[in-house]
Design a protein around this motif. Sequence first.
Motif, PDB file in Angstrom:
ATOM      1  N   ARG A 157     -13.514  32.627 -21.524  1.00 27.06           N
ATOM      2  CA  ARG A 157     -14.430  31.621 -21.021  1.00 27.06           C
ATOM      3  C   ARG A 157     -14.716  30.558 -22.085  1.00 27.06           C
ATOM      4  O   ARG A 157     -14.723  29.366 -21.813  1.00 27.06           O
TER       5      ARG A 157
ATOM      6  N   PHE B  79      -7.227  27.472 -19.017  1.00 29.91           N
ATOM      7  CA  PHE B  79      -6.068  27.907 -18.239  1.00 29.91           C
ATOM      8  C   PHE B  79      -5.663  26.856 -17.232  1.00 29.91           C
ATOM      9  O   PHE B  79      -6.514  26.232 -16.591  1.00 29.91           O
TER      10      PHE B  79
ATOM     11  N   ASN C 279      -5.469  26.916  -8.477  1.00 31.48           N
ATOM     12  CA  ASN C 279      -6.256  26.736  -9.680  1.00 31.48           C
ATOM     13  C   ASN C 279      -7.716  26.481  -9.405  1.00 31.48           C
ATOM     14  O   ASN C 279      -8.536  26.631 -10.274  1.00 31.48           O
ATOM     15  N   LEU C 280      -8.015  26.071  -8.162  1.00 32.56           N
ATOM     16  CA  LEU C 280      -9.352  25.554  -7.893  1.00 32.56           C
ATOM     17  C   LEU C 280     -10.044  26.375  -6.802  1.00 32.56           C
ATOM     18  O   LEU C 280      -9.387  26.934  -5.927  1.00 32.56           O
TER      19      LEU C 280
ATOM     20  N   GLU D 190     -17.428  20.034  -9.777  1.00 33.56           N
ATOM     21  CA  GLU D 190     -17.943  21.406  -9.953  1.00 33.56           C
ATOM     22  C   GLU D 190     -16.854  22.343 -10.463  1.00 33.56           C
ATOM     23  O   GLU D 190     -17.109  23.228 -11.267  1.00 33.56           O
TER      24      GLU D 190
ATOM     25  N   LEU E  36     -16.883  24.369 -14.047  1.00 28.30           N
ATOM     26  CA  LEU E  36     -17.122  25.782 -13.718  1.00 28.30           C
ATOM     27  C   LEU E  36     -17.180  26.705 -14.945  1.00 28.30           C
ATOM     28  O   LEU E  36     -18.109  27.515 -15.062  1.00 28.30           O
ATOM     29  N   PRO E  37     -16.214  26.605 -15.896  1.00 28.53           N
ATOM     30  CA  PRO E  37     -16.285  27.537 -17.043  1.00 28.53           C
ATOM     31  C   PRO E  37     -17.593  27.379 -17.817  1.00 28.53           C
ATOM     32  O   PRO E  37     -18.155  28.358 -18.303  1.00 28.53           O
TER      33      PRO E  37
ATOM     34  N   ARG F 108     -10.466  20.737 -16.102  1.00 27.61           N
ATOM     35  CA  ARG F 108     -11.315  21.903 -16.286  1.00 27.61           C
ATOM     36  C   ARG F 108     -11.009  22.566 -17.632  1.00 27.61           C
ATOM     37  O   ARG F 108     -11.908  22.951 -18.380  1.00 27.61           O
TER      38      ARG F 108
ATOM     39  N   ILE G 214     -10.782  32.508 -15.949  1.00 28.81           N
ATOM     40  CA  ILE G 214     -11.491  31.455 -16.682  1.00 28.81           C
ATOM     41  C   ILE G 214     -12.871  31.913 -17.154  1.00 28.81           C
ATOM     42  O   ILE G 214     -13.662  31.097 -17.620  1.00 28.81           O
ATOM     43  N   GLY G 215     -13.161  33.185 -17.024  1.00 27.31           N
ATOM     44  CA  GLY G 215     -14.321  33.673 -17.758  1.00 27.31           C
ATOM     45  C   GLY G 215     -15.473  34.266 -16.972  1.00 27.31           C
ATOM     46  O   GLY G 215     -16.551  34.473 -17.517  1.00 27.31           O
TER      47      GLY G 215
END
Lengths: 271, 846
Positions: free
Chosen positions: A100, A105, A111-112, A120, A124-125, A170, B755-756
């Motif tokens: 995170r 990545f 991916n979304l 958003e 997100l991370p 992102r 992603i965490g």
Amino acid sequence: MSYPAPHAVPHIPRSGAVAARATALSKVYGQGETRVAALDSVSVEFRRAEFTAIMGPSGSGKSTLMHCMAGLDTISSGSTRIGDVELGSLGDRQLTALRRDRIGFVFQAFNLLPTLSALENITLPMDIAGRKPDPQWLQQVVATLGLSGRLAHRPSQLSGGQQQRVAVARALTAQPEIIFADEPTGNLDSRSGAELLGFLHESVRALQQTVVMVTHDAVAASYADRVVFLADGRIVDELREPTADAVLDRMRRLPGGNPRTPAFDAKGRTS
Amino acid sequence: MFRTALRNLLAHKTRLMMTALAVLLGTAFVSGTLVFSDSVGSAFRDRMSKSLDDVAVSVTAGGGRPGTDAKDERPLDDRVVDSVRALPGVAAVRPSVSGAAVIADKRNNPAGSEWGSTGANYVPGPNGKDSRYPIVKGRGPAAEGEIVLDAGTAGKTGAEVGGTVRLAVDGPVMTKKLVGIARTDDPRVSAGGSLALFDTATAQKLFGKPGEFSELVVSATPGTDQRKLTAEVRRVLPQSFEAQSGKQLAATESRMIDEQTSSIRKTLLVFAGISLFVGVFIIANTFTMLIAQRSREIALLRAVGASRRQVVRSVLIEAGLLGLAASAAGFVLGLGVATGLRSVLNATGASLPDGPLVVEPTAVLTALGVGVVVTVLAAWLPSRKAARIAPVEALAAIDQAPAPRGLVLRNSLGAALTGLGVATMLYVTTFKNSSGLQYAMAGSVLTLAGVIVLAPLLSRPFVHLFGRLAIRLSGVSGKLARQNALRNPRRTAATASALMIGLTLITGLTVAAVSADRGMDKMGPQDLTADYKVSSSSYRGLSPEIARTLAGQPGVDAAVGLRTTGFQTDGHPSLALATDVAAIAEVAHVRMVGGSLSDVRGTSAVAVSETFAKDRGLKAGATLPMSFYDGRKAAPRVVAVYRDNDVLSSVLTAPALVDPHMDKVRDDQVLLKAAPGRAKDLPAKIKETLGGNPLVKVQSQDDLRRADAGNIDDILYLMYGLLGMAVVIAVIGVVNTLAMSVFERTREIGMLRAIGLDRREVKRMVRLESVMIAMFGAVLGVGAGVFLAWSGGHLLRSSFPQYQMVVPWGRITVFLLLALAVGVLAALWPARRAAKLDTLEAIGAQ
């Protein structure tokens, strides 16, 4: 939209610091008769602010190498580090937090989150980490990737190329130590693919990002500063300042190397 | 296509597990009800045929027979018995006499229930034994001082055979020697009553008159025509008795059994139907999700040449097979339900006989048929969606989320239905009695249907609002949960609707019951200030001596005896209450309109209630003409008027006025005020003082209020239990929706993990979505339930004026907390699955 042609100016990494490193990394599946070594004592370093491509034919272990180094998969022996953190010693929670906070990545597909807007998705991370994005940096990234007018859109309202650019945004916005991209152009047409690779290249050049990209497309690899060739779970070759032709040439000489043409490859998948 | 359907079914076993469970529970309820009612009916019939086995003719007290004008008031005595016995074809005659006998338990309370305390005569046959009451210990009663009890009652008295038992029939306490224990299958006894057996002479003295019987059972020699014999018996009977043949009796009882079991069956089937209806939402949801997940497969089938109809048929066959498998399993579980229902209903006071489970073929076929039909019907709408999938979708490179279909049509329909339902219910509030019942039913159904149709629209503001709270509490997990709940409003709404149905009914019933309870409280003795009411279960009342005795006891501040006499004034029947007027203020709250109670003395002064005064046009100083039922008259003066009071009747007098006109001077009740701090131990002392008579009831104010309310609570809890199944199925629906959503979102979850988002946060995300769905259903259900109960309650205004709508906030809070818990529980398994997903596999998943 224009982006610099690769290697118009030779790129010298500003610092020689190592962003990620694998030492004698092995990954073994199965046991006894069915034992398969996907990675066989691989040692490799990725330097800061460098764009590295990992190439190899199907089954060469390139995706496995990326997954292991990114803390997505466990390793059988050896060690992997992100910066100064040894991944082998971390539990799931710590690995998650590491991904995170320190890794970005970009995947080949999906991916979304379809429920979130582009903006958003980009933040997100940081939402997960409970951090606020640096607004200036966010604006710069969004502008660089040409997403300014698209931030309120849902992924389903964006083209495939735009979706991947949101994924790159992102990865960049959180300012991770390293970005891993797994066949990021795999699902894109060649024009969108070239565009995306240009952005990745630019992010290394202008934003000092560190990017590691898995691909089996020689043209894609030619955007990198350095290409690492993998075959049968071993690193067999390396190329600096590559051109597409040089990459293709090396690939042909690899055991099992049989690179397909980029046009065909644009929709192919490795894993 | 059949093979495709079967393959699909087998391939998606886990995904269909929850749906199968929902169908299974619904059909288990249906088949349980059917098997249960068949079994109970058969057990009743079994018992009846056993008890009517050798009854050729039964003689009971009954209205005069037509056709005979001559007055015939002969009793049913030995002479009649002998003449019946002498008829040709009569094998034996069993004359019996019975009545109520209250046995004292260890604490001098009645050992049996009020309506089940029976006493009868023991009729020894030629072998000295009564075949109707087999003696299991000791011997039958043979003398006046002897008694035989059933085993349960004997246990409650604490007496062994040879010991003494205290009992009362309608007067003073008697003591008898327990000489034996008898077995009985009298349903009144098994339902909490008691049985006492005496020798015939004693029973006659206790329950009738010496030498007289109340019932005859005639058995016939083989080959006798029952009808002829009945006619002959009838001829020798006194006019006030009626003879019925055994066959007639059996037919009558059989009809009663059928009525009884079919009414139980109908009631239970309503609840089973509710459970099935809730299941429909889950089945429809599942097939909608399955078809969405399989759209590419279906498109491929269409591309290679399957017709729309074949695709639809394949989905319906799959649903049919699922329904068949689930309802077959449901039937097996139903056998358990049938056993459980008997004990549940018996616990709430029904007296159902024991017996083996009876599985009729119709029950099997009905259960399977219902399961299959419900499943196929529920899958019908989703199957039409499958037909709309175009073959070209098979070739699409990337899974494109289907464009959400507009909700405009649905919302308009929902608004129309809801509007119509609410308008109907508002119209219902203009009714004052149950004549509006049909409108109320139609309005409730319309309102519920409307809210269900409108639920996707309503889910948005709710999820947004609740999502804000979730985000504040748990940040990004809350945000993701909110987005997931909003993603497919139809799915969220259907899942929540299933829960809403159960909660609407539960809330509605609770509001009605609590309001009725409050109304009952108001009906209770508001004006009573006494701590205890002492009365007798016997119609003979209490001797005035008792009030005097009690008044002298330590710890008693006041003991006031009250007795009532009927009289007529100008032809209107009315009641006069006679008591120690000077002391009445100590035990009742009396408010005067005019005059003073201290003037009510002797035989010439009375006080009347305000309403009575108004109705009869009486003013202070007027004369009240009273004609008593002994034929004599009195004309006292009205010296005081009091506000209407539910302790005092219309007319209050001194004993001197009415006592001379009473057959026997007896108090109906003694009201008792305890000395400060002594209220607790008084009941036991009062009973002791009065000789431990089980007929004497000592009731506190609470007892008096609770006497009726207790019943409401029992029924309410039974309803909760029966509606519980619908709620359980709804919870399974929440689990189902979440599990299938987690499956659908595998790649998303993988990406989030990469992603965490850590495992805890993934779990929390699923859990919060679950809680949002559950709370949405609960809020809708509670809202609808309160509204329907409020509007429907108006129908009670004339028959139950004290009924006042009470919103039981405490219980509603409990329901909402339970819904919260349901949300958390339902998410346990899906959240675990989501958290355990392997990140890499999840990202690669198709």
